[in-house]
Scaffold this active site. Sequence first.
Site, PDB file in Angstrom:
ATOM      1  N   CYS A  96      -8.291 -20.565  -2.207  1.00 40.51           N
ATOM      2  CA  CYS A  96      -8.014 -20.490  -0.772  1.00 40.51           C
ATOM      3  C   CYS A  96      -6.579 -20.134  -0.408  1.00 40.51           C
ATOM      4  O   CYS A  96      -6.184 -18.981  -0.478  1.00 40.51           O
ATOM      5  CB  CYS A  96      -8.432 -21.799  -0.099  1.00 40.51           C
ATOM      6  N   LYS A 139      -6.014 -26.074  -7.195  1.00 43.35           N
ATOM      7  CA  LYS A 139      -5.407 -25.325  -6.085  1.00 43.35           C
ATOM      8  C   LYS A 139      -3.889 -25.487  -6.118  1.00 43.35           C
ATOM      9  O   LYS A 139      -3.367 -26.600  -6.028  1.00 43.35           O
ATOM     10  CB  LYS A 139      -5.993 -25.846  -4.766  1.00 43.35           C
ATOM     11  N   GLU A 165     -15.166 -22.490  -1.534  1.00 44.01           N
ATOM     12  CA  GLU A 165     -14.324 -23.674  -1.728  1.00 44.01           C
ATOM     13  C   GLU A 165     -15.051 -24.942  -1.272  1.00 44.01           C
ATOM     14  O   GLU A 165     -15.675 -24.970  -0.214  1.00 44.01           O
ATOM     15  CB  GLU A 165     -13.029 -23.510  -0.930  1.00 44.01           C
TER      16      GLU A 165
END
Length: 382
Positions: free
Chosen positions: A232, A195, A118
Amino acid sequence: MSGELTSLEAVLEKHLPEDELAEVRRILYGKPAKGLELSEESINRGEEGGYEVAGWRMTADLEETRPPRKVTLALIQNQIVLPTDAPIVDQITALHKRVGSILENAGKSGANIVCLQEAWTMPFAFCTREKHPWTQFAEPAETGATTAFLSEIAAKYRMVIISPILERDEDHGDILWNTAVIIDHNGKFLGKTRKNHIPRVGDFNESTYYSEGNTGHRVFGTIYGKLAVNICYGRHHPQNWMMYGVNGAEIVFNPSATVGALSEPMWPIEARNAAIANSYFTCAINRVGTEQFPREFTSADGKPAHKDFGHFYGSSYVAAPDGSRTPGLSRTKDGLLLVEVDLNLCRQIKDKWCFRMTQRLDLYAESLTAAVKLDYKPDVHQ
């Protein structure tokens, strides 16, 4: 990082007899992954570059009506190269050079799809809540310098590359997103995904910089298979993993940046659970090292002000739909993990366990439709 364990595997190998070690690995990792034969050149390039190179194979049963669908996945974990107060362009250039050399090794070692960690082009500065200089690391997904740099490597080795960056959306008010760029085997921009879930825990103050993504649960069809990217914090949300499976993903990558004091007990479990529940392969990638920032920061949790996030513990691994997984990379060292998988295993496990057939999406859809309404009352009977 002198006080950090190198890896769980290293401790087990040091203290357990061989017969007990084999049984412990079976319990911890399921069906043992087989070693992937790596060339001497590949190993030497890692030693010369100061990073670990590991290789594994995850097999499927042979079928009469389908040939094997073998794909070599590569995960790269790394520390930042320069101090966080170095000039921005110098930091980006140093990371391009460092990660570029590992990507070259991945390509020469036969990797088909490679995923980076990330926000790989920068320190994970979102703990500081400072806008500058950190927002200067942002760049356009389609036309940025990082995409151009990786496109050449992708085309050179016919690799699909997943590049998680801090995106500057120039078409929509210059706002920021936490984004993964997908570059196809010809070096062309295939697409991007953002995300979906933004943390608000501990030092993870990311909502200061960007909001929840607006790209849904995209799956990208490549010549090697159908892939998705669950960035994530999305790994903590089972529904997020589920929707990539509903959309047909065969491999879901989870590029991350997470520290030991916060999440390490969860790390070996979540991506593996997702692989089991959704009958696909998962790839968990985490950065390495402790990043020091110029000014102290706090997170309103009563703890003293500090200049670092804590230790990013690496430990990148691949999990298969049958519940097996590879050993992880080091907790303290840069690394390249190469894993040959057979995507036929996805359907074989669907047939065996029937998780997709018994999933009851209709029931969930009805219940969730009711739950998001303002007048919803939990269905509790007493």
